[in-house]
Design a protein around this motif. Structure first.
Motif, PDB file in Angstrom:
ATOM      1  N   ASN A 443       0.842  -1.194   0.000  1.00 12.15           N
ATOM      2  CA  ASN A 443       0.000   0.000   0.000  1.00 12.15           C
ATOM      3  C   ASN A 443       0.878   1.244   0.000  1.00 12.15           C
ATOM      4  O   ASN A 443       1.819   1.349   0.791  1.00 12.15           O
ATOM      5  N   THR A 473      -8.778   0.120  -6.782  1.00  9.11           N
ATOM      6  CA  THR A 473      -7.810  -0.174  -5.715  1.00  9.11           C
ATOM      7  C   THR A 473      -6.543   0.666  -5.821  1.00  9.11           C
ATOM      8  O   THR A 473      -5.726   0.653  -4.908  1.00  9.11           O
ATOM      9  N   CYS A 474      -6.395   1.375  -6.935  1.00  8.16           N
ATOM     10  CA  CYS A 474      -5.193   2.186  -7.151  1.00  8.16           C
ATOM     11  C   CYS A 474      -5.588   3.575  -7.658  1.00  8.16           C
ATOM     12  O   CYS A 474      -6.640   3.744  -8.277  1.00  8.16           O
ATOM     13  N   LYS A 502      -0.817   2.353  -5.458  1.00  2.00           N
ATOM     14  CA  LYS A 502      -1.746   1.417  -4.829  1.00  2.00           C
ATOM     15  C   LYS A 502      -2.238   1.950  -3.482  1.00  2.00           C
ATOM     16  O   LYS A 502      -1.478   2.570  -2.739  1.00  2.00           O
ATOM     17  N   GLN A 505      -8.665   4.712  -4.274  1.00  2.00           N
ATOM     18  CA  GLN A 505      -9.389   4.746  -5.543  1.00  2.00           C
ATOM     19  C   GLN A 505      -9.015   5.973  -6.370  1.00  2.00           C
ATOM     20  O   GLN A 505      -8.733   7.045  -5.844  1.00  2.00           O
TER      21      GLN A 505
END
Length: 763
Positions: A443, A473-474, A502, A505
């Motif tokens: 992350n 997710t990224c 990452k 959103q």
């Protein structure tokens, strides 16, 4: 507990980075030292300082041992405009001191500028995108904004190409297969020459050798041929195997070269050169040469070789930091990892501890093919770290959150047996590779990835799924569209660069169109020669701000979701230019693909049924006869489909965009689509004029012999659809132009006939 709000990065943070880089380049930044040649927020003398009228330059660079200023560095905090910084540096500091060389930076992107030519500094036609040493800066001041390598280096490069050619011929005579295998054999000798020069430099500078003299070039290059082959196989290679092969197969036990005379010829040629003077990436030159001239590798080279200016661009934009773990799941010869290693090394304190971390805990690569051993050799040459290069199938071995940075150009259009590991069902490896990259990031991690354009727009369910995962997710920071010549002469595959982080959103996606990359648009095997036009300069200037320009714009996440998560730049650029409604071709037409009866059964041919091949689609608008015809049995025993009169025929394989209209009922082969209007919304003749003139570069896919479309992709091709009345007006105008064109063609044909007649009279 509320989320803390962090303060903004200050300009001083950027300066700390600059101080480190300048120190690594040999500049003296200690202002308490009499040898200091870098002054911050002031000039060296009071008289010079008065010329700034109370303004403070970030850096003034001086010629060592003098009070003569030679350059300005203007540092802006991250997010500020480099163009604004450049104008400020010119007007407030360079002009008052009469200086010609300026650098502007935000700490990650560096732009060079020469006031005299009003252009970037260039070395060997490549723009300078980093700080340079005092010695090099003085050369630019003396010779102007464009420098070329000394004749010694240029000569060495020419000699290298000549040696590559001669070595290639000798290795062919040895029976060694062309391409990667031949290159790998040559690499053993290249490595020995390079590592020997590195060891010699270490010794001359008082450092301890890592590889003893008896295992280096000087120990064998003067031996007679038989003794040389014996020495390399029995003394040197066993030592290299013992020292490096614990991490995998780097060096082979024996050379594949069996002829002592051939070995001696190659060694003699290399002995005359000083490779370290020639180029920092000799292996890259050799790799490109051997594969470019390989018939068996052919168009697949695009999967192996990423142009160096594109590698450097991606690394600069992603800007990996010291302490990051960097991963390339398809590392080839290690180009991305080597550039990332250099990028970080130039920006960190080069203590023994830091260098150890760089070598052992920074770059990680996987490569399924034998080129992994070349990547290992390259890592040894730049400072080791080869233990982290593994020969394996990355998709077979998922990674979860292990890396801070991913840099890669994964091979396109491959198949995989491991899609289920990533939640996919198809054998298509494109979406699986992208999911592997996302999974491998921690992350907050960032990736710079070259992707095939089809992955960004195709409505295949797996492609939609991976785009949805990516965007949700990224944070997709940017999509940078590359023109189709960037990877020439190896492949014309349309590609884009994805930059994403990452952990959160996407809100907005910034698109940038690289129409010119500083090299000629050509597919010549000789390569792409440098040109002035270069959109990468603008890209670097506006990267931090993500400004809108003639080449760039941003698109809101909600709009992208409404378009099935498509990330193709052309999808959104067209929307801004629409003067009429656009529809997908499949909404207004049925698309029918033909077939070919078996060539082994002659009874399927020679009948009365018209059967169209691309060769039948010449300049005539209407087709009423064909070169070959098929029998009723041929119709029954094949996939051909009957097309009605007034169907548009469209070639979509290898030759894209040939059109004709059926004047009779007929059949076609599988390279031609029959486009049949579903209702009265679109006229066939309108499509006849329209479809050949559309740009299919973002839709087309790579095939063995060229570009191709398919039925599913053709359905989603967007076309302008004015009213039928407007279509009729367009047809009338274009019919008139067609008649005019035909008259000109007939006139040209008559002139050619007269020329031939005149020559025939003479002979």
């Amino acid at each position: 507990m509320s989320t803390p709000i962090f303060t903004k990065t200050l300009e001083s943070a950027t300066r700390k980075k600059i101080d480190l880089i300048l120190a690594n380049l040999g500049w003296n930044t200690d202002e308490t030292s009499p040898d200091c040649n870098v002054f911050t927020e002031r000039a060296k003398t009071t008289e010079q300082n008065k010329k700034f009228k109370g303004k403070n330059p970030d850096y003034v660079l001086y010629k060592s041992g003098t009070d003569d200023p030679i350059g300005i560095i203007e540092a802006k905090r991250s997010g500020q405009s480099l163009r604004q910084a450049l104008n400020q540096a010119i007007n407030l500091y360079a002009e008052p001191l009469g200086l010609d060389i300026i650098f502007v930076t935000d700490g990650s992107i560096v732009e060079s500028h020469d006031v005299r030519s009003k252009s970037n500094l260039k070395l060997d036609d490549q723009i300078i995108t980093e700080f340079i040493s005092e010695k090099q800066l003085l050369k630019f001041l003396e010779h102007g904004s464009q420098l070329y390598s000394p004749e010694k280096i240029t000569y060495t490069k020419r000699e290298l190409i000549k040696i590559f050619s001669e070595a290639n011929d000798l290795l062919r005579k040895e029976g060694i297969r062309e391409g990667i295998e031949r290159f790998a054999e040559f690499s053993n000798l290249l490595f020995l020459k390079l590592i020997s020069e590195i060891e010699e430099d270490r010794e001359n500078s008082g450092e301890q050798r890592i590889l003893e003299k008896k295992y280096c070039w000087e120990s064998f290059y003067k031996l007679d041929p038989d003794r040389m082959l014996e020495y390399v196989n029995n003394i040197i290679l066993p030592r290299l195997v013992n020292k490096y092969n614990h991490s995998g197969d780097v060096f082979q036990q024996n050379l594949l070269i069996k002829s002592p005379e051939n070995l001696k010829k190659i060694v003699d040629k290399l002995s005359s050169l000083k490779l370290l003077d020639a180029d920092s990436d000799i292996k890259g030159d050799a790799f490109e040469y051997f594969l470019k001239n390989s018939v068996s590798v052919g168009t697949d080279l695009g999967e192996y070789f990423t142009p160096r200016h594109i590698v450097k661009l991606i690394v600069d934009l992603v800007d990996p930091k010291f302490g990051d773990k960097i991963y390339d799941p398809a590392c080839g010869t290690g180009g991305f990892l080597i550039e990332a290693f250099r990028h970080i090394k130039n920006k960190c304190k080069q203590t023994k501890e830091n260098l150890q971390i760089l070598k052992e805990k920074t770059v990680y690569g996987r490569e399924i093919s034998g080129t992994a051993k070349i990547a290992k050799m390259n890592m040894i040459i730049i400072g080791d770290g080869h233990n982290n290069i593994k020969q394996m199938d990355s998709l077979k071995n998922p990674v979860k959150g292990d890396y801070n940075v991913v840099l890669t150009n994964f091979p396109f259009s491959q198949t995989t047996d491991y899609s289920a590991f990533y939640g996919f069902n198809s054998e298509d490896a494109n979406p699986v590779f992208l999911k592997h990259i996302i999974d491998s990031l921690d992350n907050g991690g960032i990736a710079g990835v070259v992707v095939p354009e089809g992955l960004l727009f195709d409505e295949n369910s797996e492609y939609i799924k991976i785009r949805k995962i990516l965007l949700e997710t990224c944070n997709v920071v940017a999509v940078i569209k590359l023109h189709e010549f960037v990877f020439k002469p190896y492949t014309g595959q349309p590609t884009s660069i994805l930059i994403f982080e990452k952990g959160r959103q996407t809100q907005n996606v910034w698109f940038f169109d690289v129409q010119e990359d500083g090299f000629k648009k050509t597919g010549s095997k000789l390569g792409r020669s440098p040109i002035e036009a270069n959109d990468l300069i603008l890209l670097r200037q506006i990267w931090k701000d993500k400004e809108n320009s003639n080449h760039s714009f941003s698109v809101d996440f909600k709009k992208i979701v409404a378009e099935k998560y498509k990330l193709s730049m052309d999808k959104y650029r067209k929307q801004g230019k629409k003067t009429t409604d656009f529809v997908k071709l499949g909404e207004v037409c049925d698309i029918v693909i033909g077939g070919t009866p078996s060539r082994k059964d002659l009874s399927l041919y020679g009948g009365k049924n018209l059967w169209v091949k691309i060769r039948d689609m010449n300049r005539q608008m209407y087709i009423s006869n064909t070169e070959e015809k098929i029998t009723d049995k041929g119709v029954k025993e094949s996939n051909v489909k009957l097309l009605p009169i007034d169907t548009l025929l469209f070639s979509f394989k290898l030759t894209i965009g040939k059109v004709a209209i059926t004047a009779k009922e007929l059949y076609t082969n599988e390279a031609i689509a029959g486009i049949v209007p579903k209702d009265n919304r679109v006229l066939t003749k309108y499509l006849y004029y329209l479809l050949p003139r559309l740009d299919y570069s973002t839709y087309s896919q790579r095939a063995t012999k060229g570009k191709t479309l398919n039925k599913d992709i053709m359905r989603i091709v967007e076309i302008p659809l004015p009213s039928v009345e407007i279509q009729k007006k367009i047809i009338k105008e274009l019919d008139a132009k067609e008649s005019e064109k035909e008259k000109h063609l007939q006139a040209v044909a008559k002139i050619a006939e007269d020329q031939d007649k005149k020559i025939n009279e003479l002979i």
